[in-house]
Design a protein around this motif. Structure first.
Motif, PDB file in Angstrom:
ATOM      1  N   TYR A 116     -10.630   0.520   8.107  1.00 26.13           N
ATOM      2  CA  TYR A 116      -9.448   1.135   7.554  1.00 26.13           C
ATOM      3  C   TYR A 116      -8.708   1.764   8.699  1.00 26.13           C
ATOM      4  CZ  TYR A 116      -6.685   4.172   4.524  1.00 26.13           C
ATOM      5  OH  TYR A 116      -5.677   4.812   3.884  1.00 26.13           O
ATOM      6  N   LYS A 117      -7.429   1.495   8.853  1.00 24.44           N
ATOM      7  CA  LYS A 117      -6.678   1.916  10.024  1.00 24.44           C
ATOM      8  C   LYS A 117      -5.514   2.809   9.628  1.00 24.44           C
ATOM      9  CE  LYS A 117      -7.767  -2.371  12.441  1.00 24.44           C
ATOM     10  NZ  LYS A 117      -7.226  -3.567  13.120  1.00 24.44           N
ATOM     11  N   PRO A 118      -5.767   4.096   9.425  1.00 28.95           N
ATOM     12  CA  PRO A 118      -4.686   4.999   9.045  1.00 28.95           C
ATOM     13  C   PRO A 118      -3.796   5.354  10.218  1.00 28.95           C
ATOM     14  CG  PRO A 118      -6.685   6.226   9.311  1.00 28.95           C
ATOM     15  CD  PRO A 118      -7.047   4.769   9.502  1.00 28.95           C
TER      16      PRO A 118
ATOM     17  N   PHE B  83      -3.070  10.132   4.885  1.00 28.84           N
ATOM     18  CA  PHE B  83      -2.067   9.438   5.695  1.00 28.84           C
ATOM     19  C   PHE B  83      -1.108   8.756   4.732  1.00 28.84           C
ATOM     20  CE2 PHE B  83      -6.378   8.981   7.467  1.00 28.84           C
ATOM     21  CZ  PHE B  83      -6.297  10.000   8.408  1.00 28.84           C
ATOM     22  N   SER B  84       0.136   9.163   4.732  1.00 27.32           N
ATOM     23  CA  SER B  84       1.069   8.785   3.680  1.00 27.32           C
ATOM     24  C   SER B  84       1.330   7.288   3.591  1.00 27.32           C
ATOM     25  CB  SER B  84       2.404   9.513   3.887  1.00 27.32           C
ATOM     26  OG  SER B  84       2.976   9.193   5.153  1.00 27.32           O
ATOM     27  N   ASP B  85       1.102   6.552   4.676  1.00 29.04           N
ATOM     28  CA  ASP B  85       1.391   5.122   4.651  1.00 29.04           C
ATOM     29  C   ASP B  85       0.137   4.277   4.470  1.00 29.04           C
ATOM     30  OD1 ASP B  85       0.267   5.679   7.094  1.00 29.04           O
ATOM     31  OD2 ASP B  85       1.580   4.342   8.243  1.00 29.04           O
ATOM     32  N   GLN B  86      -0.978   4.893   4.055  1.00 32.89           N
ATOM     33  CA  GLN B  86      -2.233   4.170   3.867  1.00 32.89           C
ATOM     34  C   GLN B  86      -2.827   4.498   2.502  1.00 32.89           C
ATOM     35  OE1 GLN B  86      -3.432   1.972   6.128  1.00 32.89           O
ATOM     36  NE2 GLN B  86      -1.724   2.349   7.517  1.00 32.89           N
ATOM     37  N   GLY B  87      -3.768   3.653   2.046  1.00 28.00           N
ATOM     38  CA  GLY B  87      -4.301   3.802   0.705  1.00 28.00           C
ATOM     39  C   GLY B  87      -5.354   4.871   0.533  1.00 28.00           C
TER      40      GLY B  87
END
Length: 210
Positions: free
Chosen positions: A5-7, A196-200
């Protein structure tokens, strides 16, 4: 093979994180004071009733691009190798929050306290992560499929477990235990941690709390 997973981190620093699932029962939580790690970074120290945690394989993300977790499973940030994670954390099964102020009732439905454990690694840098496992980074997925944020209300700051929140400025090579208090809708089916707002982020099925 672990699911990675790459936040996108604070200050636009992008680092890798990995889902590391260790089946274990979280020890009784309640203190936010740091405790020096006593075992490998890939595991919390087992309790006296455990033979030791077992490493499990990662899982794919769900439709919301979140990694689904079981209560007490370990998750990691900032690593490919679980033994080198910047952060390891777990969320345990919730109970009703206690000692909350009658003058500040739940705004969403019910006040729930989740035991949490966090361990930071030798290379942990708070400037890359900010605060860890704070209520404003959680969301509720409801029975109708709607994702609801704003789970931190005035009420969540005034329960007995609120005093056990994790510190705002965690330091490297430390372990913390405490609580996250969330103001949840009664039809909540899952809770998500999305720092992180752009990750799930990560999700735990709660099965509805009504």
């Amino acid at each position: 093979m672990h699911s990675c997973y790459k936040p996108k981190m604070i200050k636009a620093v992008r680092i890798k994180s990995v889902l590391v699932a260790l089946t274990f029962v979280c020890a009784a939580c309640g203190s936010s004071d740091p405790v020096a790690p006593t075992g490998p970074m890939s595991t919390f120290a087992p309790t006296s009733t455990q033979a030791g945690p077992t490493l499990a394989t990662g899982a794919p993300t769900n439709a919301r691009d979140a990694l689904e977790k079981q209560w007490g499973e370990l998750a990691g940030m900032g690593c490919e190798d679980p033994a080198q994670c910047d952060v390891l954390f777990s969320l345990d099964k919730p109970a009703d929050a206690t000692g909350c102020m009658e003058q500040l009732p739940s705004e969403n439905g019910r006040l729930s306290a989740f035991p949490v454990t966090v361990q930071t690694g030798e290379k942990f840098d708070a400037s890359d992560y900010g605060t860890l496992l704070r209520s404003f980074d959680f969301v509720a997925i409801r029975a109708n499929g709607v994702t609801t944020s704003n789970l931190m209300t005035d009420a969540t700051l005034n329960c007995s477990e609120s005093d056990g929140a994790l510190p705002a400025n965690p330091v490297r090579s430390s372990r913390y235990q405490g609580f996250v208090v969330l103001d949840l809708p009664l039809d909540t089916t899952s809770v998500g941690y999305v720092p992180f707002s752009d990750q799930g982020g990560w999700e735990w099925k709660i099965g509805g709390i009504a």
